[in-house]
Each structure stands twice: as structure tokens, then as C-alpha cells.
Design a protein around this motif. Sequence first.
Motif, short mmCIF file in Angstrom:
data_model
loop_
_atom_site.label_atom_id
_atom_site.label_comp_id
_atom_site.label_asym_id
_atom_site.label_seq_id
_atom_site.Cartn_x
_atom_site.Cartn_y
_atom_site.Cartn_z
N ARG A 187 2.98 7.17 -6.77
CA ARG A 187 2.08 8.58 -7.54
C ARG A 187 2.97 9.29 -7.75
NH1 ARG A 187 -3.46 7.27 -4.41
NH2 ARG A 187 -3.63 4.94 -4.83
N GLU A 188 3.79 9.89 -6.86
CA GLU A 188 4.42 10.81 -6.56
C GLU A 188 5.88 10.32 -6.33
OE1 GLU A 188 0.70 12.49 -4.96
OE2 GLU A 188 2.96 13.31 -5.99
N GLU B 4 2.88 1.54 -2.95
CA GLU B 4 2.05 2.27 -4.24
C GLU B 4 1.58 3.79 -3.88
OE1 GLU B 4 -2.07 0.04 -6.27
OE2 GLU B 4 -1.71 -0.37 -4.60
N ARG B 5 1.53 4.11 -3.56
CA ARG B 5 0.97 5.31 -2.43
C ARG B 5 2.03 6.53 -3.27
NH1 ARG B 5 -0.01 9.89 -3.73
NH2 ARG B 5 -0.90 11.29 -2.10
N LEU B 6 3.24 6.50 -2.62
CA LEU B 6 4.55 6.94 -3.18
C LEU B 6 4.95 6.92 -4.71
CD1 LEU B 6 6.70 5.66 -0.30
CD2 LEU B 6 5.71 7.63 -0.29
N LEU C 63 0.95 -1.37 -0.15
CA LEU C 63 -0.09 0.13 -0.32
C LEU C 63 0.81 1.74 0.10
CD1 LEU C 63 -2.64 -0.92 2.60
CD2 LEU C 63 -3.50 -1.04 -0.25
N LEU C 64 2.29 1.31 0.61
CA LEU C 64 2.68 2.73 0.56
C LEU C 64 3.94 2.82 0.22
CD1 LEU C 64 3.65 4.58 2.53
CD2 LEU C 64 5.59 2.96 3.49
#
Length: 286
Positions: free
Chosen positions: A253-254, A249-251, A246-247
Amino acid sequence: MTRCGVRGVTACLFVIATPIGNLGDITQRALETLREVDLIAAEDTRHSAALMRYFNVVTPLVSYHDHSKESEVLQLLDHLRSGRSLALISDAGTPLVSDPGYRLVAACHTESIPVVPIPGASALTAALCASGLPTNRFHFEGFLPVKSGQRKSRLKAIQHLESTLVLFEAPRRLPESLMVLLDVLGDRDAALCRELTKAHETIRCDRLSGLHEFVAADIQQLRGEAVLVVRGFEPEGEAITPAAMLLVERLARELPPRRAAAVAADITDGSARALYQWLLEKKHDS
């Protein structure tokens, strides 16, 4: 009479498990409670009426299911507020396990109305303990989405979970679901548990490919709801935790994938290489 284990309290919601097939699996406590409560909220009153007749339970039945209106939930709450007791049952097995009911239970907790579970039969635990697969950790997914694209997407979201996977499936979708499980998860060890506790109970352990061939060759396997138990992900190298997935995948994006993997590995004490490879595979699959 003390009806819910709290002296002097009669306003109480009982969440009662009923048999999933074999009527002998009902508990004595469940029968006593069904006879004593003022009202029974059932998923399908016609189905439950036959069960009540068999056990000589004459308590009135009302309907409560996934599509019940908010006004119907409020009526059941009013019943409880008046000091009367209520039993909640599903068509078979333990209520709230892929069955309706959580809205009513949550409302009771909000209003400080006691909720008492009366455990019993469950297709989930019956299949898990008969599957021969690890039981120390498991993930219950319930029914997969009906649409094939959504079904595949949901399986991709859980494909790296190391816990044993438990899924419910309707008979008409069983062949297609076994095929998409094989496609997304690979040819893992699995068990098909069908018509549990009933006359034509089937428990078949094989790889997913073997189970697909078994179902395709026997039309009888398309009768009755099934439980599929599938071995969890077994990483060849470094393990990737769901939190790390989850982490990263979120990172991602940036940040560039390699940088996102490095940051996530630093935070979770994971492997940057494994997380980077996981990101590349996810991007390739999407």
C-alpha cells in the motif's frame, strides 16, 4: 454435590456436546450432567426437547442462539450468579463450533464463573479424520458467505494456506460452492462428508471436479448439511507463509510491489521472488 470439578462450587457453565446424528454417540458424562444441572440453554428448544425426551432428561430448557438479545444473556448470567448451574448445548455436535455461545462463555470468564467443556461428537473432527487428507495442520473456515462475490473473496484470502481446509456447507449451496472452490483453489484433492453418523452417511474422496460431477448427478447429495475437506496449498517453489502474505500486502500500500516484496522477504526470511509473484497474482485476481 460438586458439579464442575471444583469442590463446593455449583455455579458453573457446562459446554456439552450432543450427537450430530447417531444418538449412541452421546457420552455418559454428558447425560449425567444434563440431568444434574438446574437449567439447559439450547439453540432450538423444540429440537432439543425431543433429544431430552429420548434420554429421559427432565431439566428445564431455555432458548439461547445467535440472535438472542443482550438481556437474555444477562438473565443466564443472573442464573449463574445465584449459585445455580447451567448447561449450554447446540442443535447438534459441539457448541461454539459454527454455533452460538461465545458471548456467554466470555461473560462467564469475565465474572470468574467456571466454564467446563464436556467433549463429544463433532462434524469437524469426524470429517477430518475420515477424509484421508493431512491432519497435522488444518484450517477450519466454517460456513462460507452466502453471497457469491463474498464467497469468492473469502476463498481467495485463504487459497495459499498450506493447512488442510475444512468447511461446512448447506445442501442447497453445495454445487455452487464446489464450483467456486474449483475456480479459486484449482482441482485439489477433497472429500465430501455428508449426513455424518446418520443412515445415509456419504464419504466421497475425489478431486473437486469429480465431487462437483458426483453431486450434480445425484439429487440425494443435496440433502443434509455437508462438510468439505480440501487439500491445502502446495507451492511448486518457495513457500509463502500467511504472515508474509499479510506483511507484503500491507507494505504494497506504501511501496512499489517489488520493493514491498523485498522488504517482506527480509523480515520473514522468505522469498522476494515468490512474494512479488504472489502480489502480481493477487492484483490480477482483484
